[in-house]
Write a protein that holds these residues in place. Structure first.
Motif, short mmCIF file in Angstrom:
data_model
loop_
_atom_site.label_atom_id
_atom_site.label_comp_id
_atom_site.label_asym_id
_atom_site.label_seq_id
_atom_site.Cartn_x
_atom_site.Cartn_y
_atom_site.Cartn_z
N GLY A 1 29.27 43.85 43.73
CA GLY A 1 29.78 42.72 43.79
C GLY A 1 30.80 42.73 45.18
N LEU A 2 30.93 41.61 45.61
CA LEU A 2 31.82 41.49 47.13
C LEU A 2 32.94 40.37 46.87
CD1 LEU A 2 32.23 42.30 50.05
CD2 LEU A 2 30.76 40.51 50.79
N LEU A 3 34.29 40.88 46.97
CA LEU A 3 35.55 39.90 47.26
C LEU A 3 35.94 39.92 48.58
CD1 LEU A 3 37.07 41.15 44.01
CD2 LEU A 3 36.76 38.86 44.36
N VAL A 4 35.61 38.76 49.22
CA VAL A 4 36.10 38.43 50.59
C VAL A 4 37.43 37.77 50.40
CG1 VAL A 4 35.86 37.42 52.96
CG2 VAL A 4 33.75 38.18 51.65
N ALA A 5 38.38 38.83 50.86
CA ALA A 5 39.82 38.48 50.59
C ALA A 5 40.56 37.68 51.67
CB ALA A 5 40.62 39.30 49.98
N ARG B 1 31.90 37.36 35.55
CA ARG B 1 30.22 37.58 35.01
C ARG B 1 29.34 37.80 36.49
NH1 ARG B 1 31.36 32.98 31.82
NH2 ARG B 1 30.49 31.60 33.04
N ALA B 2 29.78 37.00 37.25
CA ALA B 2 28.96 37.02 38.68
C ALA B 2 28.98 38.23 39.52
CB ALA B 2 29.15 35.71 39.50
N LEU B 3 30.23 38.96 39.63
CA LEU B 3 30.41 39.89 40.44
C LEU B 3 29.55 41.10 39.99
CD1 LEU B 3 34.02 39.49 41.35
CD2 LEU B 3 32.35 39.53 43.10
N LYS C 1 37.73 45.79 37.45
CA LYS C 1 37.14 45.31 36.34
C LYS C 1 35.58 45.09 36.50
CE LYS C 1 41.11 43.02 33.82
NZ LYS C 1 41.65 41.84 33.53
N THR C 2 35.17 44.74 37.80
CA THR C 2 33.80 44.59 38.02
C THR C 2 32.94 45.61 39.01
OG1 THR C 2 34.36 43.20 39.82
CG2 THR C 2 34.07 41.93 37.82
N HIS C 3 34.02 46.54 39.33
CA HIS C 3 33.31 47.51 40.43
C HIS C 3 32.89 46.82 41.51
CE1 HIS C 3 33.54 50.43 37.05
NE2 HIS C 3 32.80 49.62 36.22
N SER C 4 33.50 46.02 42.22
CA SER C 4 33.33 45.49 43.29
C SER C 4 34.03 45.88 44.37
CB SER C 4 33.68 43.87 43.19
OG SER C 4 32.98 43.33 42.16
N VAL C 5 33.57 45.46 45.63
CA VAL C 5 34.14 45.80 46.86
C VAL C 5 34.96 44.59 47.28
CG1 VAL C 5 33.84 46.62 49.23
CG2 VAL C 5 32.43 47.27 47.73
N ILE C 6 36.08 45.28 47.90
CA ILE C 6 36.93 44.04 48.63
C ILE C 6 36.92 44.10 50.08
CG2 ILE C 6 39.59 43.18 48.83
CD1 ILE C 6 40.19 44.47 46.33
#
Length: 333
Positions: free
Chosen positions: A100-104, A173-175, A216-221
């Motif tokens: 998952g990708l979090l664009v902050a 759920r989505a990430l 919690k979602t093992h995503s990348v920021i």
């Protein structure tokens, strides 16, 4: 947009104003009280520009945002593409990453245009969610709902979610399925849920939510700042280094760390994210939506140097209450 760009250029001389000007404020529908004017002056001095640079930015932002509301979909997308001078290679390198990708990004510069540009860049590769404060609790955020309906409402892979329990659940759920979530981490609802970080010469209250979601979602920021260009009203997105969950974060998600450990880890990630924001925004701080309130504060973030720590530690260990003689302990028969 051409006529508006010409008007913005014609108004450029207001950048040279050295002090507060009520006539300009009436035109811009700004209401700066004495304390807020001092705050803007402090920010102007920090950025090395005259007070009028703030007026010029407010004019530019208002014209662009008003123009967006009146355009049709294809006109908005053409305008964004024409104004955007971003090198998207940092984002493109993550397009096919299965995480998952979090664009902050903070509320800085033409952040609305940046969000549109990033959605356009990602929507063919990932499901995209735009996460922001509900208009019911954050005045002015109606523009995001309106833009989504106008630009992406017919597209099944682009969604708007709000900062409530339902929106957070959808993001969580989505990430893990590889979605991208665009999030603005410089805003909060409850100050009691925030932590202080050093930011552009002052203390800043920030939530740890972005870091917590990533953990919690093992995503990348991927930190991003929308930076106005000299050729108004252009912009470019300045990306930071991706922040990936560490092994400690994965252990915490599995339940191997206690609450204090996860808070410490999330704070560290948040601090790294805001350090990137600060590097880009420090000399452009007048373009930040929350600049007025930020410099109403006068106290900088306290720095604990090694010498200061030594001055605290030495008296502590010299205190007789910490130097108990255990050679003759009390014994009870």
């Amino acid at each position: 947009m051409l006529l508006r760009s010409m008007f913005i250029k014609a108004a450029a001389p207001i950048r040279r104003l050295r002090s507060q000007t009520p006539l300009i404020e009436r035109y811009l529908e700004l209401r700066l009280d004495e304390r807020e004017a001092r705050s803007i002056q402090t920010a102007s001095d920090r950025a090395g520009v005259p007070f009028g640079a703030y007026y010029y930015w407010q004019l530019q932002k208002t014209l662009v945002n008003n123009h967006i509301r009146r355009l049709k979909k294809q006109s908005i997308l053409r305008m964004v593409a024409a104004l955007d001078t971003t090198d998207y290679s940092p984002l493109d390198r993550l397009r096919d990453d299965p995480r998952g990708l979090l664009v902050a990004l903070p509320h800085h510069g033409h952040f609305i245009l940046s969000i549109v540009a990033v959605v356009e860049r990602l929507r063919d590769a990932r499901e995209v969610f735009i996460f922001f404060g509900s208009p019911k609790t954050h005045a002015g955020n109606e523009i995001f709902d309106d833009l989504h309906a106008h630009l992406f409402g017919h597209l099944p892979g682009v969604h708007v979610i709000h900062d409530n329990r339902s929106g957070l659940a959808r993001a969580l759920r989505a990430l893990p399925q590889g979605a991208a979530v665009i999030i603005m981490p410089d805003v909060y609802r409850n100050e009691n849920d925030t932590f202080l970080v050093p930011f552009c010469g002052r203390q800043l209250n920030v939530p740890l939510g972005t870091a917590s979601i990533a953990r919690k979602t093992h995503s990348v920021i991927l930190p991003l700042v929308s930076l106005p260009t000299e050729r108004a009203p252009g912009f470019r997105n300045v990306f930071g280094d991706p922040i990936a969950p560490s092994e400690e974060h994965r252990d915490s998600a599995a339940g191997n760390l206690d609450d204090d450990d996860t808070v410490h880890l999330d704070y560290g990630v948040t601090l790294r994210m805001f350090r990137h924001f600060e590097q880009v925004m420090d000399r452009s701080i007048l373009h930040w939506q929350y600049v007025r309130g930020h410099y109403l504060r006068e106290a900088p973030f306290p720095a604990l140097t090694a010498e200061a720590l030594k001055n605290l530690v030495d008296p502590f260990f010299a205190d007789p209450r910490t130097n108990v003689n255990l050679g003759n302990p009390l014994r009870l028969d």
